[in-house]
Every structure is written in C-alpha cells, then in structure tokens.
Write a protein that holds these residues in place. Sequence first.
Motif, PDB file in Angstrom:
ATOM      1  N   ILE A 271       4.556  97.950 -43.433  1.00  0.00           N
ATOM      2  CA  ILE A 271       4.035  96.826 -42.642  1.00  0.00           C
ATOM      3  C   ILE A 271       4.618  95.521 -43.175  1.00  0.00           C
ATOM      4  CG2 ILE A 271       1.963  95.445 -42.160  1.00  0.00           C
ATOM      5  CD1 ILE A 271       0.410  98.127 -41.995  1.00  0.00           C
ATOM      6  N   ASP A 272       4.555  95.347 -44.483  1.00  0.00           N
ATOM      7  CA  ASP A 272       5.109  94.134 -45.091  1.00  0.00           C
ATOM      8  C   ASP A 272       6.610  94.030 -44.812  1.00  0.00           C
ATOM      9  OD1 ASP A 272       4.915  91.770 -46.890  1.00  0.00           O
ATOM     10  OD2 ASP A 272       6.240  92.993 -48.141  1.00  0.00           O
ATOM     11  N   TYR A 273       7.318  95.131 -44.952  1.00  0.00           N
ATOM     12  CA  TYR A 273       8.759  95.141 -44.696  1.00  0.00           C
ATOM     13  C   TYR A 273       9.057  94.742 -43.246  1.00  0.00           C
ATOM     14  CZ  TYR A 273      13.380  96.912 -43.675  1.00  0.00           C
ATOM     15  OH  TYR A 273      14.671  97.014 -43.239  1.00  0.00           O
TER      16      TYR A 273
ATOM     17  N   LYS B  17       0.913  90.297 -35.505  1.00  0.00           N
ATOM     18  CA  LYS B  17       0.921  89.277 -36.557  1.00  0.00           C
ATOM     19  C   LYS B  17       0.437  87.953 -36.013  1.00  0.00           C
ATOM     20  CE  LYS B  17       4.213  87.316 -39.821  1.00  0.00           C
ATOM     21  NZ  LYS B  17       5.605  87.305 -40.210  1.00  0.00           N
TER      22      LYS B  17
ATOM     23  N   GLU C 209       1.257 100.247 -46.144  1.00  0.00           N
ATOM     24  CA  GLU C 209       1.209  98.865 -46.623  1.00  0.00           C
ATOM     25  C   GLU C 209       2.621  98.319 -46.887  1.00  0.00           C
ATOM     26  OE1 GLU C 209      -1.236  96.253 -49.930  1.00  0.00           O
ATOM     27  OE2 GLU C 209      -0.870  98.374 -50.354  1.00  0.00           O
ATOM     28  N   LEU C 210       3.457  99.110 -47.545  1.00  0.00           N
ATOM     29  CA  LEU C 210       4.828  98.673 -47.845  1.00  0.00           C
ATOM     30  C   LEU C 210       5.652  98.465 -46.575  1.00  0.00           C
ATOM     31  CD1 LEU C 210       5.634 100.980 -50.899  1.00  0.00           C
ATOM     32  CD2 LEU C 210       5.425  98.486 -50.947  1.00  0.00           C
TER      33      LEU C 210
ATOM     34  N   PHE D 284       7.241  93.066 -40.984  1.00  0.00           N
ATOM     35  CA  PHE D 284       6.921  91.677 -40.651  1.00  0.00           C
ATOM     36  C   PHE D 284       7.833  90.691 -41.398  1.00  0.00           C
ATOM     37  CE2 PHE D 284       2.428  93.046 -39.380  1.00  0.00           C
ATOM     38  CZ  PHE D 284       2.704  92.940 -38.030  1.00  0.00           C
ATOM     39  N   THR D 285       8.168  91.006 -42.639  1.00  0.00           N
ATOM     40  CA  THR D 285       8.957  90.084 -43.459  1.00  0.00           C
ATOM     41  C   THR D 285      10.452  90.157 -43.160  1.00  0.00           C
ATOM     42  OG1 THR D 285       7.321  90.225 -45.222  1.00  0.00           O
ATOM     43  CG2 THR D 285       9.494  89.377 -45.825  1.00  0.00           C
TER      44      THR D 285
END
Length: 172
Positions: A114-116, A172, A111-112, A118-119
Amino acid sequence: MAILQGKNISLRALEPTDLDFLFSTENNELFWEVSSTQLPFSKYILKNYIENAHLDIYETKQYRFVICNANNTPVGLIDLFDFNPQHFRVGIGILILPEYQQQNYGSKSLELVIDYAFTYLNVHQIYANIASTNKKSIALFEKFNFAKVGEKKDWIFSNSTFKNELLYQLIK
C-alpha cells in the motif's frame, strides 16, 4: 526493483531460483479459484514469465512480489495488476501459503505494498476483488480501511457452485 523491507519480512522480485516455488504455487488447485486458473502451467512458461518479470510496471501493467520471511523463505505472493497510470489506480491480490497463514505475513505485506503504491506509483486508489466466502481476506483488507463498494452476484463458479465477488477500494 528494490526490496521492500519490514520487520521479519521482505518483498522482492521474482528470481530464477523461484521457479519451483512458482510452479508448485501456480499449479496448486486450491489457489485456482482466486487466480481464475483452469489449467496447470509448465515450467517452461513460468521460466519465461520469471525472465520477463523485470519489465517495468508501466509497460506490463502488473508486478509480482515474492513475500519472504526472516529466513528469506518464500511464504507467499502479492501482486499489483491492472495498473492504470491514466486513472491513478491499481488492483492488488495476495496469497499466503496455508502453512504461513495467521502469522501476520498478509498484514505486513499489504502494509508495505500500500505504501509503495501510493508513494512510488502515485496512485489515487487501490482495489481488490475478493470472494464473499473468503472471510480472512475480507478481514485483512478491512483492517487497512479498504471499503466494500460493490458486489458482483454469482461472479465466481467454483466447486459446482456460484459465489459472489466483493469489490473493495482504498482511496487516498
């Protein structure tokens, strides 16, 4: 690189103090199938790897995070690899030590990252290559909506047998 923090988990850069952890993990034959390793790594080679781990992902096309529990004990590794900013994609691989599996470290780490990705890396997609026999990894990636988009027949040769490898993507 800053630490990625979650509840009871952190993802951090490799440190010189991780040499023994990395040495035991990289040289554990149980993990060689997923890393396509066939020979052990020396501490010298791994020390050099750690010393260069600070290099930018745009330069090396890869980055390895150490997964730590609430006590800052390493419980696994999660890698971004084959980073391609031109095509906005990156591969991902995860390894949780057997004694720490089934404790949500894989889910929280994924989860961490994936967010990193994409962001901060601004990727359009993340992909994973998973042996068709690795049911735990398949379930983990499907939990995060990775879609199975392909299958490579007889792709992995391990323990005197061929295994298929599945390609999963999260777009995404």
